[in-house]
Scaffold this active site. Sequence first.
Site, PDB file in Angstrom:
ATOM      1  N   ASP A 197       0.678  -1.244  -0.164  1.00  0.00           N
ATOM      2  CA  ASP A 197      -0.058   0.102  -0.093  1.00  0.00           C
ATOM      3  C   ASP A 197       0.787   1.297   0.016  1.00  0.00           C
ATOM      4  OD1 ASP A 197      -2.331   1.407   0.074  1.00  0.00           O
ATOM      5  OD2 ASP A 197      -3.303   0.342   1.668  1.00  0.00           O
ATOM      6  N   ASP A 247     -10.675   1.778  -3.153  1.00  0.00           N
ATOM      7  CA  ASP A 247     -11.264   1.131  -2.036  1.00  0.00           C
ATOM      8  C   ASP A 247     -12.922   1.355  -1.912  1.00  0.00           C
ATOM      9  OD1 ASP A 247      -9.162   0.989  -0.557  1.00  0.00           O
ATOM     10  OD2 ASP A 247      -9.245   2.934   0.546  1.00  0.00           O
TER      11      ASP A 247
END
Length: 712
Positions: A448, A513
């Site tokens: 990430d 997301d």
Amino acid sequence: MSKIISLHGNNSSLILACNDTDLPQVVYWGSLLKLSKDEQQQLLTQLVRPVPQAFLDEDVPLTLVPLWGNGGFQLNALAGSSVAGHNWAPQFKKIISLDSTANSLIICAQDEQSELELKINLTINQWDVIEHSITLTNLGTQDYQLDGLLLSLPLNAQINDMMQFHGRWIHEFQTQRSKIDQPCYVVENLKGRTSNDNPPLLIVGSNGFNQQSGNVYGFHLGWSGNHTYKVNTLSDGRKLVQFGERLLPSEIMLESGARYSTPTLYASFSDSGLNGFSHNFHSFIRQSNKFIPHILPYRPIHFNTWEAMYFEHNLTQISQLIERAASIGVERFILDDGWFKGRNNERAGLGDWFIDKEKHPQGLTPIIEQVLANGMEFGLWFEPEMVNPDSDLFRAHPEWMLQVQDYSQPLGRYQYVLNLAIPEAYAYIHQCIYDLLSQNKISYIKWDMNRDLVQAGGVNGQAGVHQQVLATYRLIEQLHHEFPKVEIESCASGGARADLCILRYTNRVWTSDCNDPYERQSIQLGFSYFFPAEIMGSHFGPAQAHTTNRLSTLEYRILTNFFGHLGFEQNLLELSDAECQQLAHYLKLYKQYRGLIHSGRLVRIDTIDSGQNIYGVVNPAQTQALFAIVQNDFPYNMIADKLRISYLNPEATYKVKLLNTQENTGYLMKKSVPLCAGELVISGKLIAEIGIQLPIMHPQSILLVSFEANII
Ligand code: GLA
């Protein structure tokens, strides 16, 4: 002496005019065009252009590197100067070498006064994707400060339409259509990563180009840092697209003998609309050996713990999730954020890559053993480039962050960026990940990167985005070589780092997301123009999406994600047995079709209803296809249109089967259509020319339709 050099892909050509005293100019880029010797001579005569009044007295050709020094004005592609402020207008009139093959050209040119050398690489590969890059070398004795080096490709005057990409967190890969006109469009990304706002993606084309028709040119810069692109229309009608790294002040200082290489510009032409363009790009990504292959023969279905439990790592719950995920058909279980020291919320812990003893007193071994015993692989979340001020790492080494001395800088998600160009910082992070990967059976990393770069000052105090991007690539590449069986996903709060350079080292992109299927339809559509399905991390979540609060059915959620690399994240322990069964049913169906989805040709169908998306995949032999008819908004017309697909074999007869049934027989229709009754038999010719009558669908619903050719 001028000559013509032609580079050919399978279906497109790039033709250049070259001479001994100037850089080559592209004179044609379009459908395959093979010229005889005579035609090449004839073409040379047609390069003579009129010189208008009130302009320079000589024609200025649009070369591969337009320059101030030659009258390139705003198209100037090389900006920089030597320390004394000289050498800012080189001309590169000395062609040192020009080597070409049937599909590639390498030109080396020098500017004698500034002692700079350009090496230009231009290839058009078998998938019709142009790969273009330039290396600049400082042959002189003085330092040369490079301010920018752009890669330029011309458009013909008929290219009037443009599709740009933009977005933001949970709303990535949005597209916007506009006209190309004077004067110039300039897009800049200064976020220090590929970015949601202005990703390095651009499609231009003939008037009204659409999914199935039109001349289309797509451009992508393979780079995960700052970039810029320009779409220029000159007052003389010529058009030029330019892409390059957006350098910060003094970011690149070339000492004597040093060189700078641009990122690669990937560009492709198709005369068959966006579908043709995507086919080129997808085939290149799939078939060239430039991108790392996935490890298993298939892309395993993911279950990710993030939306199931966030930072709350309760071992009993994790154990129950493992059992349930496996029983439903999951193949890879991923422990997301929250597993390392002090990581109880987003304000602490980044940098301390050691298993949290309070949450996981016996380490990750019991979890991993249980995951493996249940026949799944295990994956783990990392965010290696970051550090929270509340971490042991930051307390010990505040000097390891990217920063400009004596200035404060804003936090982003309560974190700073670690300067990976500092060898000790790099070594520390590498060692942490290396230890975890060597000591645990980890098959997958979700890598990430959750903030943009601000005041990214490098080791010597100068702007350091460029160095940071290279150091990040180095780190991922090193780990990839050390652990070649570990797959890595590129995540940046969703799809903010999706590009063909990070994809040289990573296997998958976390697209967004947002797992609300209504939003994902446009996000995934945008993603699909450049990147193939198997790279697109596609997760669904609970009925009420955490990011939007919108409610949606399981069918709409899961089938929206069918055409990617499927996964999901939700608290499975809250599901009823019936819901688990429904989920298991769809995961089984996905396994049946993922081979096709991950290798077939993606086609999108132009619809008259803007609230409807229709897309599918067709295998190369055109014997098998799977289509989704997605009704996102309320149907535009009272009666649904027919489904016409021109990508099947008109000579074949197909068994057409609706694979899901339940949600489209409601209030909007009194009488349904044959497709909903089960299986149809219909010829490819009829499907292309007349079509299959669709039912009237509810908003936020999907039909999944399979096509099998009857082989006689
Ligand atoms: C980012 C990612 C999410 C999740 C969280 C964890 O936001 O995009 O999927 O991994 O970080 O903190």
